[in-house]
Design a protein around this motif. Structure first.
Motif, PDB file in Angstrom:
ATOM      1  N   ILE A   1       0.431  -1.182   0.234  1.00 12.63           N
ATOM      2  CA  ILE A   1      -0.033  -0.098   0.238  1.00 12.63           C
ATOM      3  C   ILE A   1       0.442   1.368   0.056  1.00 12.63           C
ATOM      4  O   ILE A   1       0.649   2.565  -0.828  1.00 12.63           O
ATOM      5  N   ASN A   2       2.159   0.949   0.880  1.00 15.63           N
ATOM      6  CA  ASN A   2       2.980   2.422   0.985  1.00 15.63           C
ATOM      7  C   ASN A   2       3.639   3.033  -1.060  1.00 15.63           C
ATOM      8  O   ASN A   2       3.840   3.991  -0.788  1.00 15.63           O
ATOM      9  N   TYR A   3       3.639   1.313  -1.292  1.00 14.97           N
ATOM     10  CA  TYR A   3       4.467   1.154  -2.632  1.00 14.97           C
ATOM     11  C   TYR A   3       3.252   2.341  -3.350  1.00 14.97           C
ATOM     12  O   TYR A   3       4.129   3.280  -4.493  1.00 14.97           O
ATOM     13  N   PHE A   4       2.293   1.370  -3.676  1.00 15.97           N
ATOM     14  CA  PHE A   4       1.593   2.451  -4.566  1.00 15.97           C
ATOM     15  C   PHE A   4       1.143   3.505  -4.252  1.00 15.97           C
ATOM     16  O   PHE A   4       0.789   4.579  -5.239  1.00 15.97           O
ATOM     17  N   ASN A   5       1.146   4.106  -2.817  1.00 14.13           N
ATOM     18  CA  ASN A   5       0.569   5.399  -2.550  1.00 14.13           C
ATOM     19  C   ASN A   5       1.472   6.674  -2.875  1.00 14.13           C
ATOM     20  O   ASN A   5       1.166   6.969  -3.569  1.00 14.13           O
ATOM     21  N   ARG A   6       2.650   5.862  -2.661  1.00 11.09           N
ATOM     22  CA  ARG A   6       3.612   6.848  -3.222  1.00 11.09           C
ATOM     23  C   ARG A   6       3.930   7.400  -4.868  1.00 11.09           C
ATOM     24  O   ARG A   6       4.254   7.991  -5.563  1.00 11.09           O
ATOM     25  N   MET A   7       2.984   6.557  -5.877  1.00 15.30           N
ATOM     26  CA  MET A   7       3.120   5.664  -6.939  1.00 15.30           C
ATOM     27  C   MET A   7       2.164   6.871  -7.294  1.00 15.30           C
ATOM     28  O   MET A   7       1.680   7.579  -8.719  1.00 15.30           O
ATOM     29  N   GLY A   8       1.072   7.450  -6.694  1.00 20.51           N
ATOM     30  CA  GLY A   8       0.696   8.543  -6.943  1.00 20.51           C
ATOM     31  C   GLY A   8      -0.912   7.644  -6.500  1.00 20.51           C
ATOM     32  O   GLY A   8      -2.039   8.132  -6.661  1.00 20.51           O
ATOM     33  N   TYR A   9      -1.611   7.010  -6.258  1.00 18.71           N
ATOM     34  CA  TYR A   9      -2.584   5.818  -6.173  1.00 18.71           C
ATOM     35  C   TYR A   9      -2.999   5.737  -4.253  1.00 18.71           C
ATOM     36  O   TYR A   9      -2.651   5.510  -3.633  1.00 18.71           O
ATOM     37  N   SER A  10      -4.301   6.687  -4.323  1.00 16.20           N
ATOM     38  CA  SER A  10      -4.411   6.976  -3.108  1.00 16.20           C
ATOM     39  C   SER A  10      -6.202   6.188  -2.690  1.00 16.20           C
ATOM     40  O   SER A  10      -6.296   6.202  -1.434  1.00 16.20           O
ATOM     41  N   LYS A  11      -6.741   5.237  -3.686  1.00 17.95           N
ATOM     42  CA  LYS A  11      -7.766   4.567  -3.564  1.00 17.95           C
ATOM     43  C   LYS A  11      -7.753   3.284  -3.587  1.00 17.95           C
ATOM     44  O   LYS A  11      -6.767   2.725  -4.244  1.00 17.95           O
ATOM     45  N   PHE A  12      -7.600   2.479  -2.390  1.00 20.07           N
ATOM     46  CA  PHE A  12      -7.513   0.703  -2.441  1.00 20.07           C
ATOM     47  C   PHE A  12      -8.941   0.380  -2.693  1.00 20.07           C
ATOM     48  O   PHE A  12      -9.405  -0.264  -1.608  1.00 20.07           O
ATOM     49  N   ASP A  13      -9.141  -1.221  -2.547  1.00 21.91           N
ATOM     50  CA  ASP A  13      -9.983  -1.479  -2.909  1.00 21.91           C
ATOM     51  C   ASP A  13      -9.865  -2.546  -2.405  1.00 21.91           C
ATOM     52  O   ASP A  13      -9.012  -4.106  -3.276  1.00 21.91           O
ATOM     53  N   VAL A  14     -10.499  -3.538  -1.868  1.00 14.61           N
ATOM     54  CA  VAL A  14     -10.575  -5.338  -1.363  1.00 14.61           C
ATOM     55  C   VAL A  14     -11.630  -6.101  -1.658  1.00 14.61           C
ATOM     56  O   VAL A  14     -12.783  -5.398  -0.921  1.00 14.61           O
ATOM     57  N   VAL A  15     -11.654  -6.827  -2.412  1.00 13.13           N
ATOM     58  CA  VAL A  15     -12.451  -7.328  -3.058  1.00 13.13           C
ATOM     59  C   VAL A  15     -12.440  -9.065  -1.999  1.00 13.13           C
ATOM     60  O   VAL A  15     -12.088  -9.086  -1.455  1.00 13.13           O
ATOM     61  N   SER A  16     -14.385  -8.752  -1.760  1.00 10.72           N
ATOM     62  CA  SER A  16     -14.944  -9.876  -1.008  1.00 10.72           C
ATOM     63  C   SER A  16     -14.567 -10.685  -1.632  1.00 10.72           C
ATOM     64  O   SER A  16     -13.922 -11.085  -3.089  1.00 10.72           O
ATOM     65  N   ILE A  17     -15.646 -12.057  -1.275  1.00 11.04           N
ATOM     66  CA  ILE A  17     -15.636 -12.825  -2.330  1.00 11.04           C
ATOM     67  C   ILE A  17     -16.165 -12.994  -3.265  1.00 11.04           C
ATOM     68  O   ILE A  17     -16.990 -12.573  -3.943  1.00 11.04           O
ATOM     69  N   LEU A  18     -15.517 -14.295  -4.442  1.00  9.22           N
ATOM     70  CA  LEU A  18     -16.079 -14.590  -6.049  1.00  9.22           C
ATOM     71  C   LEU A  18     -16.957 -15.660  -5.614  1.00  9.22           C
ATOM     72  O   LEU A  18     -16.547 -16.743  -5.430  1.00  9.22           O
ATOM     73  N   PRO A  19     -18.287 -15.300  -6.182  1.00  7.17           N
ATOM     74  CA  PRO A  19     -19.303 -16.674  -5.979  1.00  7.17           C
ATOM     75  C   PRO A  19     -18.952 -18.113  -6.567  1.00  7.17           C
ATOM     76  O   PRO A  19     -19.834 -19.370  -6.369  1.00  7.17           O
ATOM     77  N   THR A  20     -18.358 -17.859  -7.760  1.00 10.15           N
ATOM     78  CA  THR A  20     -18.374 -18.365  -8.839  1.00 10.15           C
ATOM     79  C   THR A  20     -17.456 -19.763  -8.326  1.00 10.15           C
ATOM     80  O   THR A  20     -16.844 -20.683  -8.598  1.00 10.15           O
ATOM     81  N   ARG A  21     -16.609 -19.261  -7.457  1.00 12.17           N
ATOM     82  CA  ARG A  21     -14.932 -20.017  -6.592  1.00 12.17           C
ATOM     83  C   ARG A  21     -15.700 -20.707  -5.707  1.00 12.17           C
ATOM     84  O   ARG A  21     -15.516 -21.592  -5.491  1.00 12.17           O
ATOM     85  N   TRP A  22     -16.381 -19.849  -4.976  1.00 14.72           N
ATOM     86  CA  TRP A  22     -17.397 -20.789  -3.534  1.00 14.72           C
ATOM     87  C   TRP A  22     -18.181 -21.907  -4.750  1.00 14.72           C
ATOM     88  O   TRP A  22     -17.985 -23.344  -3.575  1.00 14.72           O
TER      89      TRP A  22
END
Length: 362
Positions: A246-267
Motif C-alpha cells: 500500500i505504501n509503495y503504490f501510494n508513493r506512486m500516486g494511488y490513493s484509493k484501494f479496494d479489497v475484493v470480497s468473496i468470488l461466488p463462482t469460486r465458492w
C-alpha cells in the motif's frame, strides 16, 4: 475461433449445468439474462450462490468481450493452456474448446456479484488490469529491523488466478531470502484492487527464523479494545506485506484501494467439488464443507481484518466502507500528507516503500 459464437452458443448453455468443458472441466455455474431473456442455471443446491449475468447492453458487452479476449490471448503465454489446445486448437470439436473458451470461462470465475450485475463495467476493469500491468523487479531499500534488503517484483500471474498481476516481496541478507505472502491485484481508473494474499512456505534457514522472530514487532502500538478484538489475531507477514504494498503504490500516486470480497463462482466450484468427492470417493461432505468455510474465512475475512488492523497503526489510512456497506468490497483511501505510524517495523518498511515522499519523524 469466433468469440461470440463460443460465448452465446456454448459457454452460456454449459454454465446452466455448472460445468464448462475446456478440455479440463471447470465448475462455473451461472444464469444469464440478455435483455429479459433468461438462461437459468438448473442446479438445485441451496448451498450454492448462483449469480446471474445481466447483459443489458448486448452490443457494448459484445464489443468489450471481444476486446478483452483478444487482449488476454496476447497477454497470457502458452504455458497457461493444455498442450492439446496449443498444438491443435482441438480441430473438429463440437464444444469449441480453445484458448478463447478458457479465457472467457476463467474470466467469469473471477467475477464478484457486482461484476455479474454490471458485466460491461467488469470487462472494462479487466481490460484495464491487463493494460496497466508492468513487469518490475528492484531492491527498494534496507531494513535494519528485518536485517536485509527488501525486494519487490511485479509479474504476470497464471490465467486461473484472480488477477493478471501479483506482487512478490522478499527480504534477503545476500545468502538467504524470506518470501512474504504474494498479493494478487489489478489497477483500474487510478484505483488499486486487492483480490487475495497467499502465503509462501519459506525454507527453514537461520535468516528466515530471524525474520520470523522480528515480525512479532508488529504487535507494538496496537491497543486491543472491545471494538478491535478480532484485529489482534492477524498474521504478521501478511500485515507487513500489505504495508509495503500500500505504501509503495501510494508513493506512486494511488490513493484509493479496494479489497475484493468473496468470488461466488469460486465458492460454487469448491462446493461442487465437495459433492463429487463425496459421491465418488466417499469423503465426508460435512467435513469437506466445514473445511471450505474455514478456508473462505481466511481468504476474505482475514484479508479484510488485516487491512483494518493496518489502518489502526496509521493516521492517513481511512476506511470509507466495509464489505456490503456500499458493495461487496472494502474501500480505503490513503493520503500522503504528514504520515505517522505508531509501529516501528511498519513505519520503517513503509518508509522504505515510500522513499523520499514520507516526512521524517513519527
Amino acid at each position: 475461433m469466433n468469440i461470440l459464437d463460443i460465448f452465446y452458443n456454448h459457454i452460456i448453455y454449459e454454465a446452466m449445468s455448472g460445468r464448462i468443458d475446456c478440455l479440463s472441466t471447470f465448475n462455473v455455474p451461472f444464469s444469464t439474462n440478455i435483455n429479459g431473456k433468461i438462461y437459468e442455471c438448473f442446479l438445485l443446491d441451496n448451498s450454492l450462490m448462483i449469480p446471474t449475468l445481466m447483459i443489458k447492453d448486448k452490443a457494448e458487452f459484445d464489443r468489450l468481450l471481444i476486446e478483452y479476449v483478444t487482449l488476454a490471448k496476447k497477454f497470457y503465454s502458452d504455458d497457461n493452456y493444455d498442450d492439446e489446445i496449443i498444438k491443435s486448437e482441438i480441430p473438429n470439436n463440437d464444444k469449441m474448446i480453445s484458448k478463447e473458451k478458457v479465457i472467457m470461462t476463467l474470466l467469469f470465475a473471477n467475477a464478484t456479484s457486482d461484476d455479474f450485475n454490471d458485466p460491461c463495467a467488469f470487462l472494462r476493469k479487466r481490460i484495464s488490469f491487463i493494460e496497466n500491468h508492468n513487469d518490475m523487479e528492484k531492491m527498494i531499500g534496507n531494513s535494519k529491523i528485518l536485517g536485509g534488503n527488501i525486494n519487490i517484483e511485479i509479474k504476470k500471474d497464471k490465467i486461473y488466478n484472480e488477477t493478471p498481476s501479483e506482487m512478490v516481496i522478499s527480504v534477503t541478507d545476500g545468502n538467504s531470502s524470506f518470501i512474504f505472502p504474494r498479493i494478487k491485484f489489478g489497477i483500474d481508473d487510478n484505483k488499486i484492487y486487492i483480490y487475495a494474499i497467499q502465503n509462501k512456505v519459506n525454507e527453514k534457514t537461520e535468516f528466515v527464523k530471524k525474520v520470523n522472530r522480528r515480525l512479532y514487532k508488529v504487535g507494538e502500538g496496537f491497543t486491543k479494545d472491545d471494538s478491535e478484538e478480532n484485529l489482534e489475531d492477524i498474521t504478521a507477514s501478511f500485515l507487513v506485506a500489505l504495508n509495503i504494498f500500500i505504501n509503495y503504490f501510494n508513493r506512486m500516486g494511488y490513493s484509493k484501494f479496494d479489497v475484493v470480497s468473496i468470488l461466488p463462482t469460486r465458492w460454487n466450484a469448491k462446493r461442487m467439488a465437495n459433492v463429487m468427492k463425496n459421491k465418488y470417493f466417499n469423503k465426508d461432505i460435512n467435513e469437506l464443507d466445514s473445511k471450505q468455510e474455514y478456508i473462505q474465512n481466511n481468504l476474505t475475512n482475514k484479508l479484510v481484518r488485516t487491512i483494518l488492523r493496518l489502518s489502526c497503526h496509521y493516521n492517513n489510512m481511512d476506511i470509507v466502507a466495509l464489505p456490503y456497506d456500499i458493495d461487496a468490497s472494502l474501500h480505503m483511501v490513503v493520503n500522503d500528507n504528514n504520515v505517522r505510524c505508531n509501529n516501528m517495523l511498519l513505519y520503517e518498511t513503509g518508509t522504505i516503500a515510500r522513499k523520499d515522499n514520507v516526512k521524517k519523524g513519527r
